[in-house]
Structures are given as C-alpha cells and as structure tokens.
Scaffold this active site. Structure first.
Site, PDB file in Angstrom:
ATOM      1  N   ASP A   1     -35.125 -21.597 -15.544  1.00  0.00           N
ATOM      2  CA  ASP A   1     -34.799 -20.297 -14.962  1.00  0.00           C
ATOM      3  C   ASP A   1     -33.650 -19.690 -15.776  1.00  0.00           C
ATOM      4  OD1 ASP A   1     -35.119 -18.438 -12.662  1.00  0.00           O
ATOM      5  OD2 ASP A   1     -33.177 -19.198 -12.021  1.00  0.00           O
TER       6      ASP A   1
ATOM      7  N   PHE B   1     -39.561 -15.876  -6.881  1.00  0.00           N
ATOM      8  CA  PHE B   1     -39.179 -17.215  -6.450  1.00  0.00           C
ATOM      9  C   PHE B   1     -40.439 -18.017  -6.141  1.00  0.00           C
ATOM     10  CE2 PHE B   1     -37.383 -20.734  -4.202  1.00  0.00           C
ATOM     11  CZ  PHE B   1     -36.236 -20.967  -4.951  1.00  0.00           C
TER      12      PHE B   1
ATOM     13  N   GLY C   1     -37.389 -31.540  -8.257  1.00  0.00           N
ATOM     14  CA  GLY C   1     -38.521 -30.633  -8.477  1.00  0.00           C
ATOM     15  C   GLY C   1     -39.635 -31.125  -9.378  1.00  0.00           C
TER      16      GLY C   1
ATOM     17  N   LYS D   1     -39.271 -19.035 -16.752  1.00  0.00           N
ATOM     18  CA  LYS D   1     -39.004 -17.676 -16.257  1.00  0.00           C
ATOM     19  C   LYS D   1     -38.047 -17.001 -17.241  1.00  0.00           C
ATOM     20  CE  LYS D   1     -38.445 -17.931 -11.567  1.00  0.00           C
ATOM     21  NZ  LYS D   1     -37.581 -17.957 -10.360  1.00  0.00           N
TER      22      LYS D   1
HETATM   23  P1  IMP Z   1     -31.778 -23.089 -14.108  1.00  0.00           P
HETATM   24  O1  IMP Z   1     -31.351 -21.765 -13.526  1.00  0.00           O
HETATM   25  O2  IMP Z   1     -32.681 -22.910 -15.313  1.00  0.00           O
HETATM   26  O3  IMP Z   1     -30.596 -23.961 -14.384  1.00  0.00           O
HETATM   27  O4  IMP Z   1     -32.663 -23.807 -13.007  1.00  0.00           O
HETATM   28  C1  IMP Z   1     -32.080 -24.666 -12.105  1.00  0.00           C
HETATM   29  C2  IMP Z   1     -33.038 -25.186 -11.094  1.00  0.00           C
HETATM   30  O5  IMP Z   1     -33.222 -24.173 -10.114  1.00  0.00           O
HETATM   31  C3  IMP Z   1     -34.447 -25.548 -11.522  1.00  0.00           C
HETATM   32  O6  IMP Z   1     -34.568 -26.826 -12.078  1.00  0.00           O
HETATM   33  C4  IMP Z   1     -35.153 -25.490 -10.176  1.00  0.00           C
HETATM   34  O7  IMP Z   1     -34.995 -26.717  -9.486  1.00  0.00           O
HETATM   35  C5  IMP Z   1     -34.430 -24.374  -9.484  1.00  0.00           C
HETATM   36  N1  IMP Z   1     -35.222 -23.139  -9.538  1.00  0.00           N
HETATM   37  C6  IMP Z   1     -35.116 -22.103 -10.388  1.00  0.00           C
HETATM   38  N2  IMP Z   1     -36.027 -21.161 -10.134  1.00  0.00           N
HETATM   39  C7  IMP Z   1     -36.746 -21.621  -9.081  1.00  0.00           C
HETATM   40  C8  IMP Z   1     -37.875 -21.106  -8.344  1.00  0.00           C
HETATM   41  O8  IMP Z   1     -38.435 -20.026  -8.601  1.00  0.00           O
HETATM   42  N3  IMP Z   1     -38.314 -21.895  -7.334  1.00  0.00           N
HETATM   43  C9  IMP Z   1     -37.765 -23.094  -7.013  1.00  0.00           C
HETATM   44  N4  IMP Z   1     -36.730 -23.622  -7.687  1.00  0.00           N
HETATM   45  C10 IMP Z   1     -36.234 -22.878  -8.708  1.00  0.00           C
HETATM   46 MG    MG Z   2     -34.950 -28.606 -10.927  1.00  0.00          MG
END
Ligand code: IMP
Ligand code: MG
Length: 177
Positions: free
Chosen positions: A103, A152, A44, A131
């Site tokens: 996230d 999202f 990403g 977020k």
């Molecule tokens: P975490 O939940 O903070 O561990 O996020 C894990 C990964 O989920 C992030 O690095 C993104 O690659 C993906 N992710 C989380 N939220 C979104 C979103 O709104 N769009 C696209 N990818 C997301």
């Molecule tokens: Mg990511």
C-alpha cells in the site's frame, strides 16, 4: 460467495487461484536449483502463502514475521515494530518475502531492509496485490499478482479490523477510504 452488505467482489476465488498458480510457475523457474526461504508477513499473507507453496510444490522452507505499524486506521504511521522476527537463519539464504498487499510501501520497504542487514544470498518481494496510487516509499515488487485500485480490500487473508480474512474472494469494502 453470498453477497454481504458493503462487500463487492473484485477478484473471485478462481481468478486468484489462476494468478497464484502463474506466480508460482514464475518463481519455480527463477529459483531452480536453489533452496527458497519464504518469509510470510503475518497475518495478512497466510492464505496467499498457503496456496503459493502448494502451487510451487518444490522443497522450500517457510518462516513468518509479524510486523506492526504504530497508529490506528488506514494510514501507515511509518513506524514499524518487529513483533515476531524470523526464526530461521536468513544469512546466505535465498529469501522471498510474501506480502498480501503493498500500500504505502512502508512495511515492505522496512522489511526488505531489515532482512538485507542479515546478509541473505538474495532477497526479493512477492506481493499478491499492489496499490501503487498510495505509495509513499518506492518498493520493487519482483512478483505481483494484481494491481488494485485505491479501495480498501478484504478477504483472502486481508482484514478490516480482523474481520473478513476468511473470505475466499478479494472484495472491496464499500464505505471505507
Ligand atoms: P503499507 O502501507 O504498504 O505499509 O501496508 C501495510 C499493511 O497494511 C499491509 O501489509 C496490509 O496488512 C495493510 N493494508 C494495506 N491496504 C490494505 C487493504 O486495502 N486491506 C487490508 N489491509 C491493507
Ligand atoms: Mg500485511
């Protein structure tokens, strides 16, 4: 951008460029005289990292890690696997992790701890988007582009099932989450 069904622009290309430029100025100031090692989190962060280094325009090194969380869908299962570890030596380096989005915080918290065990001189986090409403574990974001709502997001590197990474804008994918 041509409008596509289900996509609403949240941040335009121009707004993103302005935010990334501002972040680069802050980072350049803070790391004066240091040799930065930027660690991009695949996949990403690749677009953000590419813009960030060009706005930084200072000597630095770039590496990548590829992490995957087990499980499918939107929820982070909390179990992270290091698919591709960093190739550069992290020990004694000033490391800046570059993330597309924080996230739940599980991924970033895991990575910061993982890197910290390798005894860097310093390790900080730069995230394009945050977020906070979704946070499960606390994460300190040292450099942040945008705080975003609980929607999202796709585009500018962010995907939904590998789609939409190429979009120059950051869009809300309607009907998801
Ligand atoms: P975490 O939940 O903070 O561990 O996020 C894990 C990964 O989920 C992030 O690095 C993104 O690659 C993906 N992710 C989380 N939220 C979104 C979103 O709104 N769009 C696209 N990818 C997301
Ligand atoms: Mg990511």
């Amino acid at each position: 951008m041509e409008s596509q069904p289900g996509l609403n622009v949240l941040f335009t290309d121009e707004e993103i460029q302005a935010a990334v430029k501002k972040l680069a100025a802050e980072i350049r100031e803070d790391y004066q005289g240091k040799q930065l090692l930027l660690v991009g989190v695949l996949k990403g962060s690749f677009v953000f990292l590419a813009d960030l280094v060009r706005f930084l325009n200072v000597p630095l090194e770039i590496d990548f890690v590829w992490l995957s969380s087990y499980g499918r869908g939107r929820e982070n299962s909390g179990r992270i696997e290091v698919v591709l570890p960093p190739r550069c030596q992290v020990k004694d380096r000033d490391v800046l992790v570059v993330e597309d989005i924080v996230d739940s915080g599980v991924t970033s918290a895991f990575l910061l701890e993982y890197l910290d065990k390798k005894k860097p001189a310093s390790v900080r986090l730069c995230a394009l988007t945050d977020k906070p409403s979704r946070r499960q574990v606390p994460v300190k974001i040292d450099y942040l582009g945008f705080t975003v709502p609980d929607k999202f997001l796709v585009g500018y590197g962010l995907d939904w099932d590998e789609k939409f990474r190429y979009l120059p804008d950051i869009c809300v994918l309607e009907g998801e989450g």
